[in-house]
Design an enzyme around this catalytic site. Structure first.
Site, PDB file in Angstrom:
ATOM      1  N   CYS A 119      61.881 -59.710 -65.366  1.00  0.00           N
ATOM      2  CA  CYS A 119      60.665 -59.083 -64.844  1.00  0.00           C
ATOM      3  C   CYS A 119      60.957 -57.610 -64.594  1.00  0.00           C
ATOM      4  CB  CYS A 119      60.204 -59.766 -63.561  1.00  0.00           C
ATOM      5  SG  CYS A 119      58.460 -59.416 -63.192  1.00  0.00           S
ATOM      6  N   CYS A 121      59.509 -55.804 -61.759  1.00  0.00           N
ATOM      7  CA  CYS A 121      59.136 -55.304 -60.428  1.00  0.00           C
ATOM      8  C   CYS A 121      60.279 -54.668 -59.636  1.00  0.00           C
ATOM      9  CB  CYS A 121      58.465 -56.399 -59.612  1.00  0.00           C
ATOM     10  SG  CYS A 121      59.308 -57.985 -59.646  1.00  0.00           S
ATOM     11  N   CYS A 129      54.951 -55.799 -61.519  1.00  0.00           N
ATOM     12  CA  CYS A 129      55.713 -56.565 -62.508  1.00  0.00           C
ATOM     13  C   CYS A 129      55.471 -56.092 -63.937  1.00  0.00           C
ATOM     14  CB  CYS A 129      55.383 -58.052 -62.399  1.00  0.00           C
ATOM     15  SG  CYS A 129      55.798 -58.739 -60.788  1.00  0.00           S
ATOM     16  N   LYS A 198      52.871 -69.416 -61.239  1.00  0.00           N
ATOM     17  CA  LYS A 198      53.383 -68.623 -60.128  1.00  0.00           C
ATOM     18  C   LYS A 198      52.198 -68.060 -59.350  1.00  0.00           C
ATOM     19  CE  LYS A 198      56.286 -64.656 -59.159  1.00  0.00           C
ATOM     20  NZ  LYS A 198      57.166 -63.652 -59.757  1.00  0.00           N
ATOM     21  N   ARG A 208      61.014 -59.786 -51.091  1.00  0.00           N
ATOM     22  CA  ARG A 208      60.730 -58.391 -51.433  1.00  0.00           C
ATOM     23  C   ARG A 208      61.609 -57.443 -50.638  1.00  0.00           C
ATOM     24  NH1 ARG A 208      54.231 -59.179 -52.440  1.00  0.00           N
ATOM     25  NH2 ARG A 208      54.540 -60.604 -54.199  1.00  0.00           N
ATOM     26  N   ARG A 220      49.622 -58.363 -56.121  1.00  0.00           N
ATOM     27  CA  ARG A 220      49.871 -58.942 -57.441  1.00  0.00           C
ATOM     28  C   ARG A 220      48.780 -59.919 -57.897  1.00  0.00           C
ATOM     29  NH1 ARG A 220      54.974 -56.830 -57.661  1.00  0.00           N
ATOM     30  NH2 ARG A 220      56.625 -57.627 -56.315  1.00  0.00           N
ATOM     31  N   GLU A 236      47.821 -72.684 -67.561  1.00  0.00           N
ATOM     32  CA  GLU A 236      49.009 -71.828 -67.734  1.00  0.00           C
ATOM     33  C   GLU A 236      50.175 -72.619 -68.336  1.00  0.00           C
ATOM     34  OE1 GLU A 236      49.673 -68.721 -67.423  1.00  0.00           O
ATOM     35  OE2 GLU A 236      48.135 -67.815 -66.164  1.00  0.00           O
ATOM     36  N   LYS A 251      55.956 -72.205 -58.545  1.00  0.00           N
ATOM     37  CA  LYS A 251      56.452 -71.336 -57.483  1.00  0.00           C
ATOM     38  C   LYS A 251      55.300 -70.788 -56.662  1.00  0.00           C
ATOM     39  CE  LYS A 251      58.834 -66.972 -57.074  1.00  0.00           C
ATOM     40  NZ  LYS A 251      59.387 -65.853 -57.778  1.00  0.00           N
ATOM     41  N   SER A 277      61.771 -67.586 -50.801  1.00  0.00           N
ATOM     42  CA  SER A 277      62.383 -66.927 -49.657  1.00  0.00           C
ATOM     43  C   SER A 277      61.715 -67.275 -48.321  1.00  0.00           C
ATOM     44  CB  SER A 277      62.358 -65.413 -49.874  1.00  0.00           C
ATOM     45  OG  SER A 277      61.039 -64.959 -50.124  1.00  0.00           O
ATOM     46  N   TYR A 316      67.796 -71.033 -51.930  1.00  0.00           N
ATOM     47  CA  TYR A 316      68.812 -70.286 -51.183  1.00  0.00           C
ATOM     48  C   TYR A 316      69.650 -71.231 -50.323  1.00  0.00           C
ATOM     49  CZ  TYR A 316      65.612 -66.724 -52.784  1.00  0.00           C
ATOM     50  OH  TYR A 316      64.818 -65.961 -53.596  1.00  0.00           O
TER      51      TYR A 316
HETATM   52  C1  PBG Z   1      58.683 -61.258 -58.980  1.00  0.00           C
HETATM   53  C2  PBG Z   1      59.437 -62.306 -58.235  1.00  0.00           C
HETATM   54  C3  PBG Z   1      59.051 -62.825 -57.005  1.00  0.00           C
HETATM   55  C4  PBG Z   1      60.036 -63.729 -56.609  1.00  0.00           C
HETATM   56  C5  PBG Z   1      60.974 -63.783 -57.633  1.00  0.00           C
HETATM   57  N1  PBG Z   1      60.593 -62.876 -58.630  1.00  0.00           N
HETATM   58  C6  PBG Z   1      57.833 -62.697 -56.203  1.00  0.00           C
HETATM   59  C7  PBG Z   1      57.087 -61.462 -56.072  1.00  0.00           C
HETATM   60  O1  PBG Z   1      57.616 -60.457 -55.556  1.00  0.00           O
HETATM   61  O2  PBG Z   1      55.927 -61.479 -56.450  1.00  0.00           O
HETATM   62  C8  PBG Z   1      60.015 -64.482 -55.316  1.00  0.00           C
HETATM   63  C9  PBG Z   1      61.186 -65.294 -54.966  1.00  0.00           C
HETATM   64  C10 PBG Z   1      61.267 -65.641 -53.531  1.00  0.00           C
HETATM   65  O3  PBG Z   1      60.367 -65.367 -52.713  1.00  0.00           O
HETATM   66  O4  PBG Z   1      62.283 -66.240 -53.165  1.00  0.00           O
HETATM   67  N2  PBG Z   1      58.819 -61.282 -60.346  1.00  0.00           N
HETATM   68 ZN    ZN Z   2      58.001 -59.247 -61.045  1.00  0.00          ZN
END
Ligand code: PBG
Ligand code: ZN
Length: 330
Positions: A119, A121, A129, A198, A208, A220, A236, A251, A277, A316
């Site tokens: 990605c 971002c 992204c 997602k 983030r 987003r 999707e 996700k 997260s 995690y």
């Molecule tokens: C973005 C991305 C995100 C996560 C992984 N890759 C989310 C986002 O910022 O939109 C989130 C993973 C997490 O929260 O553990 N490509």
């Molecule tokens: Zn991204």
């Protein structure tokens, strides 16, 4: 009158309970996410994710060894580049941070599967992204120009030794574009794990901070899905299957267990769930306050995701979970 059917007969002791246990979590189900930063000897804890660190390449290698020794089959790498720019150069450059970490890990621990998140971002100045029209502050992410950058990113990651490419940007046609680019560059053997469904989720907050990837304006919602929709997830999924995805991801995980279940029923591909997260931080915060039993809540959560249909769980908690596999029984 006493009941004739007595389900409790099969719950009376742990020996019988383990015989009839329907779902079993194993170490094979886990993927451990890692954040790579520039520098040497860096291990900086992410404030909102106790126990999770931003690590420099040398530390990532140490961590990879530990993960491998625990029996965890795979890691997924996210990178924080030295510099960000409009074209996300750090994402697709052969000397990019994730490329360097991937090479180093594959050299030190060849049998550990290295997944690369694909990605932009973490690499764009604005944190979105995809590619924005220069000077566009409205946040219109341009789909097809972004595909070109994602193709370059995936090929460069494969060249660095990534075993699996995981596009997470929710761009239309990203799986097909990346599949064609990989095939054209000699990487037809590299599987794609698509972040197929997602959602635009507030559960990504702590990530983030960890990935330094919060969008500097807007959000987003023009590319990630609405939490209100489930039929759209199936659409999707169908598209990603047609485009050649090898594995599908849902996700976040916890608030979307119905989606995991539906995706599992709708396809024959392996399904991954990303225990994101915010889900991790909620358990950690409550545990640190002494409000819940961290071990049991963690293992119950991961088992629940597997029961919902997840073949793989990105989490995690992975290292802790391995240590607790034999300690926590049901
Ligand atoms: C973005 C991305 C995100 C996560 C992984 N890759 C989310 C986002 O910022 O939109 C989130 C993973 C997490 O929260 O553990 N490509
Ligand atoms: Zn991204």
């Amino acid at each position: 009158m006493f009941p004739v059917n007595r389900p409790r007969r099969l719950r009376q002791n742990w020996q019988i309970r383990r015989m009839v246990q329907e779902t079993v979590l194993t170490v094979n189900d886990l993927v451990y996410p890692l954040f790579v930063v520039p520098g040497e000897g860096v291990a900086k804890e992410v404030k909102s994710m106790p126990g999770v660190y931003q690590l420099s390449v040398d530390k990532i290698v140490e961590e990879a060894k530990e993960v491998y020794d625990l029996g965890i089959p795979a890691i997924i790498l996210f990178g924080i580049p030295e510099e960000k720019d409009e074209k996300a150069t750090g994402a697709w450059h052969d000397c990019g941070i994730v490329q360097r970490a991937t090479e180093a890990v594959k050299k030190a621990v060849p049998d550990l599967i290295v997944i690369n998140d694909t990605c932009l971002c973490e690499y764009t100045t604005h944190g979105h992204c995809g590619y924005l029209e220069v000077g566009d502050l409205v946040g219109r992410v341009l789909n097809d120009p972004t595909l070109e950058l994602l193709k370059k990113t995936a090929v460069s990651q494969a060249r660095a030794g990534a075993d699996i490419i995981a596009p997470s940007g929710m761009m239309d046609g990203m799986v097909k574009a990346i599949r064609e680019a990989l095939d054209a560059n000699g990487f037809s053997h590299v599987p794609i794990l698509s972040y197929a469904a997602k959602y635009a989720s507030a559960y990504y907050g702590p990530f983030r901070e960890a990935a330094e990837s919060a969008p500097s304006f807007g959000d987003r919602r023009t590319y990630q899905m609405s939490p209100a929709n489930s039929r759209e997830a199936l659409k999707e999924i169908q598209l990603d299957v047609e485009e050649g995805a090898d594995m599908l991801m849902v996700k976040p995980a916890l608030a979307y267990m119905d989606i995991i279940w539906q995706v599992k029923q709708a396809t024959n591909l392996p399904v991954a769930a990303y225990n994101v997260s915010g889900e991790y931080s909620m358990i950690k915060a409550a545990a640190l306050n002494g409000w819940i039993d961290e071990k049991r809540v963690t293992m119950e959560t991961l088992l629940g995701l597997k029961r919902a249909g997840a073949d793989l769980i990105l989490t995690y908690h992975a290292k802790d979970a391995v240590r607790w596999l034999n300690e926590v029984t049901f």
